[in-house]
Each structure stands twice: as structure tokens, then as C-alpha cells.
Design a protein around this motif. Structure first.
Motif, PDB file in Angstrom:
ATOM      1  N   TYR A  80      44.120  58.900  47.339  1.00  0.00           N
ATOM      2  CA  TYR A  80      44.688  58.878  45.992  1.00  0.00           C
ATOM      3  C   TYR A  80      44.148  57.711  45.175  1.00  0.00           C
ATOM      4  O   TYR A  80      43.778  57.860  44.024  1.00  0.00           O
ATOM      5  CB  TYR A  80      46.216  58.817  46.060  1.00  0.00           C
ATOM      6  CG  TYR A  80      46.872  58.453  44.748  1.00  0.00           C
ATOM      7  CD1 TYR A  80      46.666  59.230  43.606  1.00  0.00           C
ATOM      8  CD2 TYR A  80      47.675  57.335  44.640  1.00  0.00           C
ATOM      9  CE1 TYR A  80      47.257  58.905  42.406  1.00  0.00           C
ATOM     10  CE2 TYR A  80      48.278  57.002  43.437  1.00  0.00           C
ATOM     11  CZ  TYR A  80      48.057  57.785  42.327  1.00  0.00           C
ATOM     12  OH  TYR A  80      48.634  57.449  41.146  1.00  0.00           O
ATOM     13  N   GLY A  81      44.052  56.528  45.753  1.00  0.00           N
ATOM     14  CA  GLY A  81      43.593  55.342  45.039  1.00  0.00           C
ATOM     15  C   GLY A  81      42.189  55.467  44.496  1.00  0.00           C
ATOM     16  O   GLY A  81      41.854  54.865  43.476  1.00  0.00           O
ATOM     17  N   ASP A  82      41.356  56.265  45.132  1.00  0.00           N
ATOM     18  CA  ASP A  82      39.984  56.437  44.667  1.00  0.00           C
ATOM     19  C   ASP A  82      39.943  56.981  43.239  1.00  0.00           C
ATOM     20  O   ASP A  82      39.095  56.598  42.444  1.00  0.00           O
ATOM     21  CB  ASP A  82      39.216  57.381  45.591  1.00  0.00           C
ATOM     22  CG  ASP A  82      39.097  56.850  47.003  1.00  0.00           C
ATOM     23  OD1 ASP A  82      39.337  55.640  47.206  1.00  0.00           O
ATOM     24  OD2 ASP A  82      38.770  57.636  47.897  1.00  0.00           O
ATOM     25  N   ASP A  83      40.842  57.881  42.904  1.00  0.00           N
ATOM     26  CA  ASP A  83      40.864  58.494  41.577  1.00  0.00           C
ATOM     27  C   ASP A  83      41.825  57.786  40.628  1.00  0.00           C
ATOM     28  O   ASP A  83      41.659  57.836  39.427  1.00  0.00           O
ATOM     29  CB  ASP A  83      41.288  59.964  41.676  1.00  0.00           C
ATOM     30  CG  ASP A  83      40.284  60.793  42.449  1.00  0.00           C
ATOM     31  OD1 ASP A  83      39.074  60.494  42.359  1.00  0.00           O
ATOM     32  OD2 ASP A  83      40.707  61.726  43.148  1.00  0.00           O
ATOM     33  N   ALA A  84      42.841  57.141  41.156  1.00  0.00           N
ATOM     34  CA  ALA A  84      43.915  56.603  40.333  1.00  0.00           C
ATOM     35  C   ALA A  84      43.595  55.252  39.704  1.00  0.00           C
ATOM     36  O   ALA A  84      44.048  54.961  38.609  1.00  0.00           O
ATOM     37  CB  ALA A  84      45.187  56.474  41.165  1.00  0.00           C
ATOM     38  N   VAL A  85      42.837  54.412  40.392  1.00  0.00           N
ATOM     39  CA  VAL A  85      42.583  53.062  39.901  1.00  0.00           C
ATOM     40  C   VAL A  85      41.479  53.094  38.859  1.00  0.00           C
ATOM     41  O   VAL A  85      40.382  53.564  39.111  1.00  0.00           O
ATOM     42  CB  VAL A  85      42.206  52.102  41.047  1.00  0.00           C
ATOM     43  CG1 VAL A  85      41.894  50.717  40.502  1.00  0.00           C
ATOM     44  CG2 VAL A  85      43.329  52.029  42.065  1.00  0.00           C
ATOM     45  N   GLY A  86      41.824  52.573  37.695  1.00  0.00           N
ATOM     46  CA  GLY A  86      40.856  52.513  36.607  1.00  0.00           C
ATOM     47  C   GLY A  86      40.268  51.120  36.504  1.00  0.00           C
ATOM     48  O   GLY A  86      39.923  50.498  37.503  1.00  0.00           O
ATOM     49  N   TYR A  87      40.216  50.611  35.310  1.00  0.00           N
ATOM     50  CA  TYR A  87      39.603  49.319  35.044  1.00  0.00           C
ATOM     51  C   TYR A  87      40.286  48.192  35.814  1.00  0.00           C
ATOM     52  O   TYR A  87      41.511  48.106  35.844  1.00  0.00           O
ATOM     53  CB  TYR A  87      39.652  49.037  33.548  1.00  0.00           C
ATOM     54  CG  TYR A  87      38.870  47.829  33.155  1.00  0.00           C
ATOM     55  CD1 TYR A  87      37.488  47.896  33.043  1.00  0.00           C
ATOM     56  CD2 TYR A  87      39.495  46.618  32.925  1.00  0.00           C
ATOM     57  CE1 TYR A  87      36.750  46.781  32.694  1.00  0.00           C
ATOM     58  CE2 TYR A  87      38.776  45.502  32.566  1.00  0.00           C
ATOM     59  CZ  TYR A  87      37.405  45.583  32.462  1.00  0.00           C
ATOM     60  OH  TYR A  87      36.686  44.469  32.129  1.00  0.00           O
ATOM     61  N   VAL A  88      39.492  47.313  36.424  1.00  0.00           N
ATOM     62  CA  VAL A  88      40.018  46.185  37.209  1.00  0.00           C
ATOM     63  C   VAL A  88      39.408  44.892  36.669  1.00  0.00           C
ATOM     64  O   VAL A  88      38.212  44.816  36.412  1.00  0.00           O
ATOM     65  CB  VAL A  88      39.669  46.335  38.704  1.00  0.00           C
ATOM     66  CG1 VAL A  88      40.145  45.134  39.500  1.00  0.00           C
ATOM     67  CG2 VAL A  88      40.245  47.617  39.272  1.00  0.00           C
ATOM     68  N   GLN A  89      40.267  43.875  36.501  1.00  0.00           N
ATOM     69  CA  GLN A  89      39.785  42.542  36.115  1.00  0.00           C
ATOM     70  C   GLN A  89      40.422  41.521  37.046  1.00  0.00           C
ATOM     71  O   GLN A  89      41.500  41.740  37.584  1.00  0.00           O
ATOM     72  CB  GLN A  89      40.081  42.246  34.650  1.00  0.00           C
ATOM     73  CG  GLN A  89      41.507  42.373  34.229  1.00  0.00           C
ATOM     74  CD  GLN A  89      41.664  42.156  32.736  1.00  0.00           C
ATOM     75  OE1 GLN A  89      40.815  41.580  32.073  1.00  0.00           O
ATOM     76  NE2 GLN A  89      42.786  42.605  32.189  1.00  0.00           N
ATOM     77  N   ILE A  90      39.727  40.396  37.237  1.00  0.00           N
ATOM     78  CA  ILE A  90      40.135  39.421  38.236  1.00  0.00           C
ATOM     79  C   ILE A  90      39.972  37.998  37.693  1.00  0.00           C
ATOM     80  O   ILE A  90      39.067  37.731  36.905  1.00  0.00           O
ATOM     81  CB  ILE A  90      39.311  39.617  39.535  1.00  0.00           C
ATOM     82  CG1 ILE A  90      39.774  38.691  40.633  1.00  0.00           C
ATOM     83  CG2 ILE A  90      37.840  39.485  39.281  1.00  0.00           C
ATOM     84  CD1 ILE A  90      39.157  39.024  41.992  1.00  0.00           C
ATOM     85  N   ARG A  91      40.889  37.114  38.120  1.00  0.00           N
ATOM     86  CA  ARG A  91      40.806  35.697  37.747  1.00  0.00           C
ATOM     87  C   ARG A  91      41.218  34.861  38.955  1.00  0.00           C
ATOM     88  O   ARG A  91      42.215  35.147  39.614  1.00  0.00           O
ATOM     89  CB  ARG A  91      41.740  35.406  36.580  1.00  0.00           C
ATOM     90  CG  ARG A  91      41.735  33.923  36.175  1.00  0.00           C
ATOM     91  CD  ARG A  91      42.695  33.626  35.071  1.00  0.00           C
ATOM     92  NE  ARG A  91      44.047  33.747  35.606  1.00  0.00           N
ATOM     93  CZ  ARG A  91      45.134  33.878  34.857  1.00  0.00           C
ATOM     94  NH1 ARG A  91      45.028  33.938  33.547  1.00  0.00           N
ATOM     95  NH2 ARG A  91      46.316  33.967  35.406  1.00  0.00           N
ATOM     96  N   ARG A  92      40.445  33.830  39.238  1.00  0.00           N
ATOM     97  CA  ARG A  92      40.765  32.910  40.326  1.00  0.00           C
ATOM     98  C   ARG A  92      41.039  31.522  39.761  1.00  0.00           C
ATOM     99  O   ARG A  92      40.277  31.024  38.941  1.00  0.00           O
ATOM    100  CB  ARG A  92      39.612  32.841  41.323  1.00  0.00           C
ATOM    101  CG  ARG A  92      39.539  34.046  42.217  1.00  0.00           C
ATOM    102  CD  ARG A  92      38.514  33.831  43.352  1.00  0.00           C
ATOM    103  NE  ARG A  92      38.653  34.856  44.354  1.00  0.00           N
ATOM    104  CZ  ARG A  92      38.081  36.056  44.302  1.00  0.00           C
ATOM    105  NH1 ARG A  92      37.335  36.370  43.264  1.00  0.00           N
ATOM    106  NH2 ARG A  92      38.262  36.930  45.267  1.00  0.00           N
ATOM    107  N   THR A  93      42.142  30.914  40.227  1.00  0.00           N
ATOM    108  CA  THR A  93      42.460  29.529  39.903  1.00  0.00           C
ATOM    109  C   THR A  93      42.933  28.883  41.192  1.00  0.00           C
ATOM    110  O   THR A  93      43.941  29.321  41.766  1.00  0.00           O
ATOM    111  CB  THR A  93      43.562  29.422  38.827  1.00  0.00           C
ATOM    112  OG1 THR A  93      44.682  30.216  39.216  1.00  0.00           O
ATOM    113  CG2 THR A  93      43.062  29.902  37.473  1.00  0.00           C
ATOM    114  N   ASP A  94      42.198  27.888  41.650  1.00  0.00           N
ATOM    115  CA  ASP A  94      42.472  27.235  42.938  1.00  0.00           C
ATOM    116  C   ASP A  94      42.521  28.295  44.042  1.00  0.00           C
ATOM    117  O   ASP A  94      41.572  29.005  44.217  1.00  0.00           O
ATOM    118  CB  ASP A  94      43.760  26.403  42.875  1.00  0.00           C
ATOM    119  CG  ASP A  94      43.668  25.297  41.818  1.00  0.00           C
ATOM    120  OD1 ASP A  94      42.581  24.702  41.681  1.00  0.00           O
ATOM    121  OD2 ASP A  94      44.672  25.060  41.134  1.00  0.00           O
TER     122      ASP A  94
END
Length: 96
Positions: free
Chosen positions: A42-56
Motif C-alpha cells: 500500500y505504501g508504494d502507491d500512497a506516499v507522495g511528496y517527501v521532505q526531510i530536515r535534520r537538526t543535531d
């Protein structure tokens, strides 16, 4: 894209395993067993745009998810915050 975030790709996402997920669900009363069950792919089709941020040691992942039974509807926005050193979730929310 939100300020301070970069595009989420398969090589820059945090390491998340089944144990981390199970521990979060076990400790969080907001989730029910029925919500956890889903088709394996299910996740293969369901997940759209992804953004990521790292702090420490903290990693924040934001994404758009399409409801499984309503693939043509507007996706909802979700956020995950995890401690990469401790390998645990700090927060998981649906922002809509």
C-alpha cells in the motif's frame, strides 16, 4: 518545500525498522490495531511528496499520504520526528 527541508530520497531518509514502529504503537494510545493493518504494498502507491530536515540528532520527515480507499482524493499531510541516535520516534502526526 518548507524552509530548511530538502527533498526526501531513498538515500537520505532515516533508518526505521519494525521494532521502532512496534514500540511507538505500543506506547501510544492514539493508534489502534485496525489502523496498523494494511496491504504490504500500500505504501508504494500512497506516499507522495517527501521532505526531510535534520537538526543535531533529530530528523523530521514530512510527506503526503493518499487514503488507501480514496486514491483520487486530496492527500493528507503527515510528519514524523525521530531521534536517529536513540533509534526511536519522538512524534508522529497527521497534520490535516
Amino acid at each position: 518545500m518548507d524552509e530548511g527541508y530538502e527533498k526526501g530520497l531513498s538515500d537520505n531518509l532515516p533508518k526505521i525498522d519494525g521494532l521502532m514502529v512496534d514500540l511507538y504503537f505500543a506506547k501510544n494510545s492514539e493508534f489502534f490495531a485496525a489502523e496498523i493493518l494494511a496491504r504490504d504494498n500500500y505504501g508504494d502507491d500512497a506516499v507522495g511528496y517527501v521532505q526531510i530536515r535534520r537538526t543535531d540528532n533529530t530528523c523530521t520527515v514530512k510527506c503526503r499520504i493518499t487514503p488507501e480507499h480514496l486514491l483520487r482524493t486530496k492527500p493528507y499531510h503527515c510528519s514524523l520526528v525521530c531521534d536517529e541516535n536513540e533509534e526511536k520516534f519522538l512524534d508522529v502526526t497527521c497534520d490535516d
